[in-house]
Design an enzyme around this catalytic site. Structure first.
Site, PDB file in Angstrom:
ATOM      1  N   LYS A 196       0.810  -1.230   0.000  1.00 11.25           N
ATOM      2  CA  LYS A 196       0.000   0.000   0.000  1.00 11.25           C
ATOM      3  C   LYS A 196       0.841   1.276   0.000  1.00 11.25           C
ATOM      4  O   LYS A 196       0.444   2.292   0.576  1.00 11.25           O
ATOM      5  CB  LYS A 196      -0.954   0.020   1.203  1.00 11.25           C
ATOM      6  CG  LYS A 196      -1.855  -1.199   1.300  1.00 11.25           C
ATOM      7  CD  LYS A 196      -2.727  -1.154   2.518  1.00 11.25           C
ATOM      8  CE  LYS A 196      -3.470  -2.461   2.693  1.00 11.25           C
ATOM      9  NZ  LYS A 196      -4.288  -2.510   3.903  1.00 11.25           N
ATOM     10  N   ASP A 231      -6.907  -6.747   8.890  1.00 16.52           N
ATOM     11  CA  ASP A 231      -8.162  -6.002   8.780  1.00 16.52           C
ATOM     12  C   ASP A 231      -9.317  -6.891   8.346  1.00 16.52           C
ATOM     13  O   ASP A 231     -10.446  -6.744   8.833  1.00 16.52           O
ATOM     14  CB  ASP A 231      -8.020  -4.806   7.831  1.00 16.52           C
ATOM     15  CG  ASP A 231      -7.457  -5.171   6.471  1.00 16.52           C
ATOM     16  OD1 ASP A 231      -7.049  -6.333   6.273  1.00 16.52           O
ATOM     17  OD2 ASP A 231      -7.403  -4.277   5.602  1.00 16.52           O
TER      18      ASP A 231
END
Length: 495
Positions: A196, A231
Site C-alpha cells: 500500500k 483487517d
C-alpha cells in the site's frame, strides 16, 4: 560507406508558411492526432480490460487452486494463506473495556469499546482517526510506531463517561495490522513486507506486536496488545458477532484483502498439523494473486514504476489506491497521442497519482447535461479546460477501468466460495452465506459495487447467488479487533 536513408512522415496536408513557423511540438501533435485517434485508444483499452465470462471463470478457478497450493506448502502458491490463530470467534458474551488500533493505509484509527455481554452487546464506542505523515511511510519503524503510540496515548487520556476500566487492570488493545505478517500466535507476528505504498525500514523480520508494545512503553502508555489481526480477520470477527452466517470477509479500500472461515480438519489434512478441532480464519493475502488477470500497457508501466514491481498485481487492478492512477496514465497517453485536451499536454497530468479513485467516482456520478463536475475535476487535476467530447471520453475511461476492477473482485470472491463449497461438500452454496464487506471503495463507489455483484451472479448463477449475501460491515475491523482483544484477554473471563 554511408547509406542514404529516408523517413516517411504521415501526410498532414500542405504546410504553409504560417504552419512552418509553428513549434515542432505543435506539428508533432498534429501528426499524432491524425495517426492515433482517441477512439482507437479507447477501443484497445476496452479490449485489453475485457472480463467476459471465460476470463472470470479462469480467475475464479485459479484462485481456488492457488488457495489449496498456499495451504499445502509455505510458498506453494501466490496466496500466502496465513493462519490467523483465531480459533475462538466472538459469541456476544464479551464484557469490559477494550481498545483497538487499526493501521490499514494512509490513516490509522484508535477506538475504545465498552462491551456489555449478550444483553447489552456494544454499550458505547468512541474513535479518532489520525493521518500518517508521508515521510513516516518511508521512515524507520521506530519513528512510525512511536507516532502511532503517541496517538493512542493521547486518545486514551480522554477515557470516561460510559467507559469503565476495572481497578487494577491494564488496558488491552486489539491491533489490526493490514499488511502481510507471518503470525506465530494470536499476539505475535513477523512482518513479511510492506504494501500500500509503505516502505518503512528496520521492520523486516521483526515482530510488529513487539514494535508496538515497545513504542507504547516509550510513550509511557500502560497498555498491551492482546490480539494481532489482519483487517479482514477483524472485519469477519466483528461481523460474526452480529450474524453467525458470516463466512468470508473482504476489504475493498485503499488496498484489498480477503479471509474466510476454514475447517481445522482441512488444515490438519493439508498441513499435517496437530491443531485443535473446530474452525479458524485464514488470511489469504489475495492482493498478490496474478493468474489470468487482463493487463494493459498502462498497468505494466504503473507496476514497473511502483515500489514493488511484479508484486500485488490483483491489488493493483482492483483496489482504490491504483484505479485512479491507471486512468491518469490512459488520459495522459490520450493527451500526448491524440490531443485529447487540445494542443497542450497538461503538465499536471504527468504527475503520478494526481488523479485519485475518488475523482473517478465523482466523475461517474455526474449526471449534468454538460458534465460540469467532470470538467471541474479535470481542470483541477490538469490545469486545462476540457471539451464536452473530452469529458465523455474521460467518463468512458473511468468506466472501463472500474468495470474490470469490480468484476475481477467478484471473481475472487467466487474463487474463495468455491473452495469452501468443495471442502464442505455442499454446505456453502446450499444455505445463506454472508460475505462481510468493508472499505471505502466498496462503500462509496456504486458502479464498482454493481459490477462486482454482477460478476458473482454471472459465475454462480441466479439460484445459487440468491444464497450469497454481500453485506456492508462499516468499520467492522475496529470493533472486530476490540472483540478479539476481549476473546484473548490476559484476565479471567466467563465467556
Amino acid at each position: 560507406m554511408p547509406v542514404a536513408t529516408t523517413t516517411t512522415i504521415p501526410a498532414v496536408g500542405p504546410i504553409s508558411l504560417s504552419r512552418s513557423r509553428r513549434s515542432t511540438r505543435q506539428v508533432r501533435m498534429a501528426v499524432r492526432s491524425n495517426v492515433v485517434s482517441v477512439g482507437s485508444i479507447l477501443t484497445k483499452l476496452q479490449a485489453d480490460c475485457a472480463t467476459p465470462f471465460p476470463v472470470l471463470r479462469h480467475v475464479a478457478d485459479a484462485m481456488t487452486a492457488d488457495m489449496r497450493s498456499g495451504l499445502a506448502a509455505d510458498g506453494g502458491g501466490e496466496l500466502k494463506m496465513i493462519l490467523s490463530y483465531v480459533d475462538s470467534l466472538p459469541t456476544g458474551n464479551e464484557k469490559g473495556l477494550f481498545y483497538a488500533l487499526d493501521l490499514g493505509g494512509t490513516n490509522f484509527r484508535v477506538l475504545r469499546v465498552q462491551l456489555g455481554g449478550k444483553e447489552d452487546r456494544v454499550v458505547a464506542t468512541e474513535f479518532d482517526q489520525v493521518s500518517i505523515p508521508q515521510e513516516l511511510m518511508f521512515g524507520t519503524s521506530e519513528e512510525l510506531f512511536d507516532f502511532i503510540a503517541s496517538g493512542l496515548a493521547k486518545f486514551s487520556q480522554n477515557e470516561g463517561g460510559m467507559f469503565h476500566l476495572p481497578h487494577g487492570r491494564k488496558r488491552e488493545t486489539g491491533f489490526t495490522f493490514s499488511f502481510p505478517v507471518r503470525q506465530t500466535s494470536i499476539d505475535s507476528g513477523i512482518l513479511i513486507k510492506w504494501t500500500k505504498g509503505f516502505a518503512v525500514s528496520g521492520t523486516a523480520g521483526q515482530d510488529v506486536v513487539a514494535c508496538l508494545n515497545e513504542a507504547m512503553e516509550r510513550q509511557g502508555l500502560d497498555m498491551r496488545v492482546s490480539a494481532l489481526v489482519n483487517d479482514t480477520v477483524a472485519t469477519l470477527a466483528g461481523a460474526r458477532y452480529w450474524d453467525n452466517d458470516v463466512m468470508v470477509a473482504v476489504i475493498l479500500g485503499t488496498g484489498t484483502n480477503a479471509c474466510y472461515v476454514e475447517r481445522m480438519d482441512v488444515i490438519r489434512k493439508l498441513m499435517g498439523s496437530n491443531l485443535c478441532s473446530g474452525n479458524t480464519i485464514i488470511n489469504t493475502e489475495w492482493g498478490a494473486f496474478s493468474q489470468g488477470i487482463p493487463l494493459t500497457l498502462f498497468d505494466r508501466d504503473m507496476d514497473a514504476a511502483s515500489i514493488n514491481p511484479g508484486e500485488q498485481i490483483f491489488e493493483k487492478t482492483i483496489s482504490g489506491m491504483y484505479l485512479g492512477e491507471i486512468a491518469r496514465r490512459v488520459l495522459h497517453n490520450m493527451a500526448e497521442e491524440s490531443a485529447l485536451f487540445g494542443e497542450h499536454i497538461p503538465e499536471k497530468l504527468s504527475t503520478p497519482f494526481t488523479l485519485g479513485t475518488p475523482d473517478l467516482c465523482a466523475m461517474q456520478q455526474d449526471c449534468s447535461y454538460d458534465l460540469q463536475a467532470v470538467g471541474s475535476i479535470l481542470f483541477e487535476v490538469s490545469g486545462v479546460e476540457s471539451s464536452f467530447s473530452a469529458r465523455k471520453t474521460v467518463v468512458e475511461v473511468c468506466d472501463i477501468i472500474v468495470k474490470r476492477g469490480g468484476r475481477l473482485a467478484g471473481a475472487g470472491i467466487v474463487g474463495i466460495l468455491q473452495k469452501m463449497e468443495e471442502d464442505s461438500k455442499g454446505l456453502i452454496f446450499g444455505k445463506r452465506t454472508v460475505v462481510a464487506m468493508d472499505g471505502g471503495l466498496y462503500e462509496h463507489y456504486p458502479q464498482y459495487r454493481t459490477y462486482m455483484q454482477e460478476a458473482v451472479k454471472e459465475l454462480l448463477g441466479s439460484e445459487i447467488s440468491k444464497n450469497i449475501v454481500i453485506e456492508h460491515t462499516k468499520d467492522g475491523s475496529g470493533i472486530g479487533a476490540a472483540l478479539m482483544a476481549a476473546r484473548n484477554s490476559m484476565y479471567d473471563h466467563d465467556y
